[in-house]
Write a protein that holds these residues in place. Structure first.
Motif, PDB file in Angstrom:
ATOM      1  N   ALA A 357      -2.217  -8.364   7.676  1.00  0.00           N
ATOM      2  CA  ALA A 357      -2.684  -9.487   8.629  1.00  0.00           C
ATOM      3  C   ALA A 357      -2.082 -10.611   8.027  1.00  0.00           C
ATOM      4  N   GLY A 358      -2.147 -11.526   9.271  1.00  0.00           N
ATOM      5  CA  GLY A 358      -1.259 -12.960   9.152  1.00  0.00           C
ATOM      6  C   GLY A 358      -2.074 -13.952   7.981  1.00  0.00           C
ATOM      7  N   ALA A 359      -3.028 -13.667   7.608  1.00  0.00           N
ATOM      8  CA  ALA A 359      -3.696 -14.636   6.540  1.00  0.00           C
ATOM      9  C   ALA A 359      -3.695 -14.052   4.989  1.00  0.00           C
ATOM     10  N   GLN A 360      -2.628 -13.096   4.806  1.00  0.00           N
ATOM     11  CA  GLN A 360      -2.643 -12.229   3.753  1.00  0.00           C
ATOM     12  C   GLN A 360      -1.802 -13.085   2.558  1.00  0.00           C
ATOM     13  N   LYS A 361      -2.048 -13.115   1.280  1.00  0.00           N
ATOM     14  CA  LYS A 361      -1.605 -13.719  -0.070  1.00  0.00           C
ATOM     15  C   LYS A 361       0.040 -13.321   0.162  1.00  0.00           C
ATOM     16  N   LYS A 362       1.056 -13.841  -0.237  1.00  0.00           N
ATOM     17  CA  LYS A 362       2.393 -13.555  -0.102  1.00  0.00           C
ATOM     18  C   LYS A 362       2.611 -12.167  -1.259  1.00  0.00           C
ATOM     19  N   LYS A 363       1.878 -12.216  -2.505  1.00  0.00           N
ATOM     20  CA  LYS A 363       2.154 -11.250  -3.152  1.00  0.00           C
ATOM     21  C   LYS A 363       1.643  -9.833  -2.727  1.00  0.00           C
ATOM     22  N   GLU A 364       0.457  -9.990  -2.185  1.00  0.00           N
ATOM     23  CA  GLU A 364      -0.266  -8.749  -1.563  1.00  0.00           C
ATOM     24  C   GLU A 364       0.524  -8.141  -0.348  1.00  0.00           C
ATOM     25  N   ARG A 365       1.055  -9.201   0.448  1.00  0.00           N
ATOM     26  CA  ARG A 365       1.579  -8.878   1.581  1.00  0.00           C
ATOM     27  C   ARG A 365       3.134  -8.085   1.028  1.00  0.00           C
ATOM     28  N   ALA A 366       3.733  -8.715   0.220  1.00  0.00           N
ATOM     29  CA  ALA A 366       5.000  -7.908  -0.375  1.00  0.00           C
ATOM     30  C   ALA A 366       4.599  -6.650  -0.523  1.00  0.00           C
ATOM     31  N   SER A 367       3.549  -6.457  -1.508  1.00  0.00           N
ATOM     32  CA  SER A 367       3.246  -5.091  -2.064  1.00  0.00           C
ATOM     33  C   SER A 367       2.870  -3.956  -0.897  1.00  0.00           C
ATOM     34  N   MET A 368       2.215  -4.466   0.088  1.00  0.00           N
ATOM     35  CA  MET A 368       2.077  -3.849   1.150  1.00  0.00           C
ATOM     36  C   MET A 368       3.264  -3.274   1.927  1.00  0.00           C
ATOM     37  N   LEU A 369       3.982  -4.256   2.254  1.00  0.00           N
ATOM     38  CA  LEU A 369       5.445  -4.123   2.844  1.00  0.00           C
ATOM     39  C   LEU A 369       6.244  -2.862   2.389  1.00  0.00           C
ATOM     40  N   ALA A 370       6.292  -3.088   1.145  1.00  0.00           N
ATOM     41  CA  ALA A 370       7.028  -2.009  -0.064  1.00  0.00           C
ATOM     42  C   ALA A 370       6.176  -0.711   0.242  1.00  0.00           C
ATOM     43  N   LEU A 371       5.042  -0.451   0.289  1.00  0.00           N
ATOM     44  CA  LEU A 371       4.269   0.630   0.612  1.00  0.00           C
ATOM     45  C   LEU A 371       4.750   1.215   1.836  1.00  0.00           C
ATOM     46  N   VAL A 372       4.705   0.531   3.068  1.00  0.00           N
ATOM     47  CA  VAL A 372       5.115   0.797   4.266  1.00  0.00           C
ATOM     48  C   VAL A 372       6.671   1.281   4.263  1.00  0.00           C
ATOM     49  N   GLU A 373       7.541   0.523   3.770  1.00  0.00           N
ATOM     50  CA  GLU A 373       9.028   0.975   3.563  1.00  0.00           C
ATOM     51  C   GLU A 373       9.262   2.499   2.954  1.00  0.00           C
ATOM     52  N   SER A 374       8.332   2.384   1.898  1.00  0.00           N
ATOM     53  CA  SER A 374       8.690   3.618   1.288  1.00  0.00           C
ATOM     54  C   SER A 374       8.148   4.860   1.651  1.00  0.00           C
ATOM     55  N   GLY A 375       7.110   4.654   2.571  1.00  0.00           N
ATOM     56  CA  GLY A 375       6.387   5.638   3.322  1.00  0.00           C
ATOM     57  C   GLY A 375       5.203   6.283   2.601  1.00  0.00           C
ATOM     58  N   GLU A 376       4.884   5.648   1.466  1.00  0.00           N
ATOM     59  CA  GLU A 376       3.709   6.011   0.783  1.00  0.00           C
ATOM     60  C   GLU A 376       2.253   5.360   1.621  1.00  0.00           C
ATOM     61  N   ALA A 377       2.532   4.548   2.462  1.00  0.00           N
ATOM     62  CA  ALA A 377       1.389   4.122   3.147  1.00  0.00           C
ATOM     63  C   ALA A 377       1.477   4.935   4.387  1.00  0.00           C
ATOM     64  N   ALA A 378       0.702   5.907   4.354  1.00  0.00           N
ATOM     65  CA  ALA A 378       0.664   6.954   5.609  1.00  0.00           C
ATOM     66  C   ALA A 378       0.106   6.375   6.803  1.00  0.00           C
ATOM     67  N   LEU A 379      -1.055   5.292   6.740  1.00  0.00           N
ATOM     68  CA  LEU A 379      -1.651   4.579   7.799  1.00  0.00           C
ATOM     69  C   LEU A 379      -1.439   3.148   7.593  1.00  0.00           C
ATOM     70  N   VAL A 380      -0.946   2.449   8.539  1.00  0.00           N
ATOM     71  CA  VAL A 380      -0.972   0.935   8.280  1.00  0.00           C
ATOM     72  C   VAL A 380      -2.011   0.392   9.456  1.00  0.00           C
ATOM     73  N   VAL A 381      -2.876  -0.270   8.977  1.00  0.00           N
ATOM     74  CA  VAL A 381      -3.911  -1.030   9.565  1.00  0.00           C
ATOM     75  C   VAL A 381      -3.546  -2.477   9.795  1.00  0.00           C
ATOM     76  N   GLY A 382      -3.716  -3.213  10.720  1.00  0.00           N
ATOM     77  CA  GLY A 382      -3.704  -4.679  10.977  1.00  0.00           C
ATOM     78  C   GLY A 382      -3.824  -5.365  12.245  1.00  0.00           C
TER      79      GLY A 382
END
Length: 701
Positions: A357-382
């Motif tokens: 989401a747009g209002a995420q803290k930078k650190k939390e966002r970075a970790s989520m982006l890494a999960l998405v890019e690695s494929g570990e995040a099977a579902l991305v909601v936002g």
């Protein structure tokens, strides 16, 4: 030598461009709103009271009066009678033209008064030259574009425009009566139809022009619908040539595939309608062609669980799924539900549900982006954050867009491009709680497969809808106190005031203060769009947990909010809301076992009335709770352009055809489109370019 600077455009030229009247064909297709009959002169002695006529008369007196207000009074005589002309706004040039002795033609409504006959603000011109032979067209226009300039531009465009016939003679016949235009079988060409509608002869029955039933109108409407259907068919065929990942259910060794495991874990069973649409979606996902499906169902029909099961089909096949919602509150609701349902199934496989989401803290966002890019995040909601450039999916197989009408074309296209590197497109599932009437789905969504959940889950309580004038607000507050005392919760929705966000806030804040004072001992919360995300989340948590009795809110709670204990919805200034929005808000209650009600508080204007359109909306809300009937009435009230919201880029894609009344023409266009496209591809291309220009792209998203 430097080149000469381009000549400055006149205000009228700029106004033409603003209206989209750029090409000769644009001007030729800019048809009159109504017509004025300047082909005959009516003697004053024969003019009926209340009729609009043209007279030719001589000015006998002309004077400016200053009391009771500044006005120009002119007396004229045509030899059969006299008439007083009254102008409240006029220029010095008018005084010269309307000088005593001038012979002029005046056109206006004749009214009989105590002092004799009168015309208010008649149009006037010199009494010279022949009378026109055709009715005078009055066109839709904007400031800075006078009728005279527009008429000249259209006459010139009609002379210049190239209008070869694009409707082939071998198309199916129209199912209309004898004497009406038929493709390839009628004497009326497109040029003749346009010439006729811009300058109809005075003897034509005006009713056939006003209700668009004249053969010339039928010809234009049929051609417009044909262009739209061809464009839809082209985009559907183009999509059929694209490739998408094949997402077939894989039976897992450890006890079943993911969709089956979720069904077993859910505390409720699916309705027959949910099972049917799940099967339709699964069949699409198993093909190597991109799915382009709209899932529509009334408020509370259970679209989220269908989306979850569809996501699991993609995940089970080794791909990722993205779910995008228009607001952070709605996206969070989805996230909360989906984590609860899916994480127990995904965790054993080392997979997760990610949040963006747009209002995420930078650190939390970075970790989520890494999960998405690695494929570990099977579902991305936002929210819109899901489609930003820095979001890189490992293998996006399915994109789900909730409340799809709130997203623009560009946003939907961005989501589809997330797989571009692999020459594949993700499957696309769009969800809407605003059901689309059949004629609209056939027209605007002809390239889209539509799945409909037409059955509500058992246990949903019918919501009683009451219309109450805001003068009885005290009774409503007493009702709220009784509901809260019984352990129930209440929504109070304030309208959004588009002109001013500050007014929204003060309106909601004032209501919050009033209710807090009127309900001592009850926790009354406030929720509006300008609050920080963390604060919104905290308020929603208090309400969801049951600690807060009343939630005062602007329309941020319109969709997706699910609090089964809430049994009363009060909508203030209900006359300001759209019909589908009122229905969405009403759908926030009746989610539990308690009897639920929706109170529509309306404020009559100074004369004690409510506008006609608002009255129709409120009446529809009181009479039915069926989302499909609501949608049908909403289409009737608002028309298709507004009903569809962001699907267009402002201008409605249909200007002449009416989907409520022209169903025969629409059926014909659907039948004729593949014939023209297959047998005469060059004609079909030219036909679409003529009618849609650049708008064809908006039908393809």
């Amino acid at each position: 030598m430097p080149s000469a600077a381009p000549a400055a455009q006149s205000p009228a030229r700029k106004a033409l461009i603003k209206m989209g009247l750029v090409r000769d064909i644009d001007l030729a297709l800019h048809l009159p709103l109504r017509y004025e009959d300047e082909t005959r002169i009516t003697p004053l002695a024969q003019a009926r009271d209340g009729s609009t006529v043209q007279i030719e008369a001589t000015v006998t007196t002309s004077e400016v009066q200053l009391r009771p207000r500044r006005q120009l009074l002119v007396q004229v005589d045509d030899g059969t009678g006299t008439c007083e002309l009254r102008f409240f706004s006029f220029y010095p040039s008018h005084l010269k033209t309307l000088a005593v002795g001038a012979r002029l033609r005046f056109r206006g409504e004749v009214r009989g008064g105590f002092w004799g006959r009168q015309m208010l603000h008649p149009a006037f011109r010199a009494a010279s030259g022949e009378l026109p032979r055709a009715l005078t067209p009055v066109y839709p226009t904007v400031n800075g574009l006078p009728q005279a300039y527009l008429r000249r531009a259209i006459v010139t465009a009609l002379q210049r425009v190239d209008l070869p016939e694009t409707v082939a003679p071998d198309l199916p016949p129209l199912p209309l009566g004898p004497g009406l235009w038929q493709p390839g079988r009628s004497a009326m060409t497109l040029r003749e139809a346009l010439q006729f509608l811009h300058h109809p002869p005075p003897d034509v029955p005006l009713a056939t022009l006003e209700d668009h039933s004249h053969p010339a109108w039928q010809r234009l409407k049929a051609e417009e619908l044909l262009a739209q259907q061809i464009s839809q068919l082209q985009s559907k065929r183009a999509r059929d040539h694209l490739r998408a990942p094949v997402l077939a259910i894989q039976t897992a060794a450890e006890g079943g595939d993911l969709p089956t495991l979720l069904r077993a874990a859910l505390p409720f069973g699916l309705t027959g309608a949910q099972e049917r649409v799940c099967a339709e979606i699964a069949a699409d996902l198993a093909r190597g062609v991109p799915m382009h499906r709209l899932l529509q169902g009334d408020v509370g029909s259970g679209k989220t669980v269908v989306a979850a099961l569809s996501a699991l089909v993609a995940i089970d096949a080794g791909w990722q799924c993205a779910l995008m919602a228009p607001t952070e509150i709605l996206a969070e609701q989805h996230f909360g539900k989906l984590v609860g349902w899916l994480e127990p199934l995904l965790a054993p496989r080392g997979l997760r549900v990610a949040w963006l989401a747009g209002a995420q803290k930078k650190k939390e966002r970075a970790s989520m982006l890494a999960l998405v890019e690695s494929g570990e995040a099977a579902l991305v909601v936002g929210t819109h954050a899901v489609i930003q450039e820095q979001v890189r999916f490992a293998r996006l197989g399915l994109a789900v867009i909730d409340e799809q009408h709130r997203f623009g074309v560009a946003q939907r296209l961005a989501l589809r491009k997330k797989l571009a590197a692999s020459q594949l497109e993700p499957h696309l599932l769009m969800m809407s709680a605003t059901p689309i009437p059949r004629t609209l789905a056939m027209s605007y969504y002809a390239d889209l497969d539509v799945s409909t959940i037409d059955e509500l889950p058992p246990g949903r309580t019918p919501v009683v809808t009451k219309l109450i004038a805001d003068s009885r607000k005290d009774e409503v507050v007493a009702r709220i106190a009784a509901q809260v005392a019984a352990g129930r919760q209440v929504y109070w929705v304030c309208p959004l005031i588009e002109e001013s966000e500050a007014l929204d806030l003060s309106n909601a804040t004032a209501t919050h203060a009033e209710l807090s004072e009127a309900l001592p001992g009850v926790l009354v919360g406030l929720l509006h769009s300008r609050m920080p995300v963390a604060e919104k989340r905290a308020v929603m948590e208090l309400f969801t947990s049951g600690a807060m009795g009343v939630l005062v809110s602007t329309t941020v709670i319109e969709v997706g909010v699910d609090v089964p204990n809430a049994s009363l919805m009060v909508i203030e200034h209900a006359e300001r809301f759209g019909l589908s929005q009122l229905h969405q808000l009403r759908g926030r209650v009746g989610r539990g076992a308690a009897a639920s009600a929706c109170v529509l508080l309306y404020a009559p204007n100074e004369s004690g009335r409510v506008g006609e359109t608002a009255k129709e909306r409120l009446r529809a809300m009181a009479e039915t709770s069926d989302g499909f009937e609501i949608a049908r009435r909403d289409l009737e009230i608002r028309g298709p352009g507004e009903f569809l919201g962001a699907r267009q880029s402002g201008a409605p894609l249909l200007r002449f055809a009416d989907l409520q009344t022209d169903t025969l023409l629409l059926d014909w266009a659907r039948e004729a489109a593949p014939v023209l496209l297959d047998r005469h591809p060059a004609l079909a291309e030219r036909h679409v370019a003529r009618w849609l220009g650049g708008k064809a792209d908006y039908l393809k998203a």
